[in-house]
Design a protein around this motif. Structure first.
Motif, short mmCIF file in Angstrom:
data_model
loop_
_atom_site.label_atom_id
_atom_site.label_comp_id
_atom_site.label_asym_id
_atom_site.label_seq_id
_atom_site.Cartn_x
_atom_site.Cartn_y
_atom_site.Cartn_z
N ILE A 269 0.86 -1.20 0.00
CA ILE A 269 0.00 0.00 0.00
C ILE A 269 0.89 1.24 0.00
O ILE A 269 0.65 2.19 -0.74
CB ILE A 269 -0.92 0.03 1.23
CG1 ILE A 269 -1.88 -1.16 1.24
CG2 ILE A 269 -1.72 1.34 1.25
CD1 ILE A 269 -2.82 -1.17 2.43
N PRO B 144 -0.94 -4.71 2.99
CA PRO B 144 -2.27 -4.81 3.61
C PRO B 144 -2.26 -5.74 4.82
O PRO B 144 -1.72 -6.84 4.77
CB PRO B 144 -3.15 -5.38 2.49
CG PRO B 144 -2.46 -4.96 1.22
CD PRO B 144 -0.99 -5.00 1.53
N HIS C 69 2.15 5.65 -2.87
CA HIS C 69 0.87 5.06 -2.47
C HIS C 69 0.36 4.27 -3.66
O HIS C 69 0.02 4.83 -4.70
CB HIS C 69 -0.14 6.15 -2.09
CG HIS C 69 -1.52 5.65 -1.82
ND1 HIS C 69 -2.61 6.00 -2.59
CD2 HIS C 69 -1.98 4.77 -0.88
CE1 HIS C 69 -3.68 5.39 -2.12
NE2 HIS C 69 -3.33 4.64 -1.10
N LYS C 70 0.39 2.94 -3.52
CA LYS C 70 0.02 2.04 -4.63
C LYS C 70 0.79 2.38 -5.89
O LYS C 70 0.24 2.47 -6.99
CB LYS C 70 -1.49 2.08 -4.86
CG LYS C 70 -2.29 1.53 -3.69
CD LYS C 70 -3.76 1.48 -3.96
CE LYS C 70 -4.49 0.75 -2.83
NZ LYS C 70 -5.94 0.77 -3.00
N LYS D 133 -7.27 8.55 2.33
CA LYS D 133 -6.96 7.11 2.32
C LYS D 133 -6.01 6.72 3.46
O LYS D 133 -5.90 5.55 3.80
CB LYS D 133 -6.29 6.75 0.99
CG LYS D 133 -7.12 7.03 -0.26
CD LYS D 133 -8.01 5.86 -0.58
CE LYS D 133 -8.56 5.91 -1.99
NZ LYS D 133 -9.44 7.03 -2.22
N GLN E 1 -12.99 5.73 6.32
CA GLN E 1 -12.73 4.41 5.73
C GLN E 1 -11.37 4.36 5.02
O GLN E 1 -11.27 4.06 3.83
CB GLN E 1 -13.89 4.02 4.81
CG GLN E 1 -15.19 3.92 5.63
CD GLN E 1 -16.43 3.69 4.82
OE1 GLN E 1 -16.74 4.44 3.89
NE2 GLN E 1 -17.17 2.65 5.16
N GLU F 185 -7.39 3.32 4.05
CA GLU F 185 -6.68 2.07 3.76
C GLU F 185 -5.61 1.81 4.81
O GLU F 185 -5.26 0.65 5.08
CB GLU F 185 -6.01 2.16 2.38
CG GLU F 185 -7.01 2.28 1.25
CD GLU F 185 -6.33 2.63 -0.06
OE1 GLU F 185 -5.09 2.63 -0.13
OE2 GLU F 185 -7.06 2.90 -1.03
N VAL F 186 -5.08 2.88 5.38
CA VAL F 186 -4.03 2.79 6.39
C VAL F 186 -4.36 3.79 7.50
O VAL F 186 -4.84 4.90 7.21
CB VAL F 186 -2.63 3.14 5.81
CG1 VAL F 186 -1.54 2.96 6.85
CG2 VAL F 186 -2.33 2.32 4.58
N THR G 13 -4.78 -2.11 8.48
CA THR G 13 -3.37 -1.79 8.26
C THR G 13 -3.03 -0.54 9.06
O THR G 13 -3.69 0.50 8.91
CB THR G 13 -3.12 -1.54 6.76
OG1 THR G 13 -3.62 -2.65 6.01
CG2 THR G 13 -1.64 -1.36 6.47
#
Length: 255
Positions: A14, A39, A73-74, A91, A167, A169-170, A201
């Motif tokens: 990520i 993740p 990031h990605k 994110k 919500q 991702e990290v 994560t």
């Protein structure tokens, strides 16, 4: 120094921090930091005060602008001027040691404002999402309270619910218990522990060594602006290789 890889499977990372540097004037606080986050990783960052832990976290969230290096990031370098930092921050959530709640807003409004203002969702949806996470952290009975009417531990649980409501991702935690009275530390660590069990994560800067040892999948020890040692918590806490890590953990390991 070689990249500290935090990988348990062949999944894509990520976040990737590459050759990250940060200076304040002539003082270099971060020197050539490399690591990756996958993740489900729970990465604890430990080290003495002034070792660069919080600055690293603030650079990852671009609250501080790094002096050099990349944060991917990605696979996309978010330090590139053409990329949208606000969209990235949605994110990558952040929980601060001093809570950073809006004192003039209720607990519920603190958790909905990001959803309506940043994610541009309607109020009904925002309240539904916020209630879900306030319930998760045990703060749903206090939704009409203002921050000055609740305890420090409760404020931090609201701050965690606020971050979760986006919500992300990290989730980044900057010493989430350091501003709390000792009896309130446990309730906040319990929330973070439950998030770890659910596969969230997280990157956690902490002085809570037992928590870092028991909850992390990976531990980074920072010393004087560099990653002095990194690896699984069992290795770091029971058989550290670096003399500085040994010295730092000696008091904890002897307890």
């Amino acid at each position: 120094m070689p990249e500290q890889t935090i990988q348990s499977t062949t999944r894509e990372p990520i976040l990737e921090v590459k050759h990250l540097q940060k200076s304040f004037g002539n003082h270099q606080v971060l020197k050539d930091i490399d690591f990756s986050i996958y993740p489900g990783d729970v990465t604890s960052i430990i080290g003495a005060s002034g070792s660069g832990k919080s600055t690293l976290l603030r650079c990852i969230n671009v609250l501080e602008t790094p002096s050099g290096g990349e944060i991917l990031h990605k696979g996309v370098n978010i330090l590139d001027k053409k990329n949208n930092v606000t969209k990235y921050r949605a994110k990558v959530g952040m929980v601060f040691q001093s809570f950073n709640l809006f004192n003039n807003m209720t607990v519920l409004d603190n958790c909905t404002i990001g959803i309506t203002q940043v994610l541009k969702q309607n109020k009904a949806y925002a309240e539904e999402v916020a209630m879900k996470y306030l319930t998760k952290v045990g703060m749903d009975p206090y939704i009409k309270a203002k921050p000055n009417q609740i305890s420090g531990g409760q404020k931090q649980r609201v701050a965690i619910a606020r971050a979760l409501s986006m919500q992300p991702e990290v989730l980044l935690f900057d010493e989430p218990t350091s501003a709390l009275d000792p009896e309130m530390v446990g309730e906040v660590l319990d929330v973070i522990r439950s998030l770890a069990e659910e596969g969230m994560t997280m990157i956690i800067v902490t002085h809570e060594m037992a928590f870092a040892r028991d909850v992390s999948t990976h531990t980074i020890f920072m010393n004087a602006g560099v990653i002095a040692e990194a690896g699984p918590p069992k290795q770091i806490f029971t058989a550290p290789q670096n003399p500085r890590t040994q010295e730092f953990l000696s008091r904890f390991m002897n307890n």
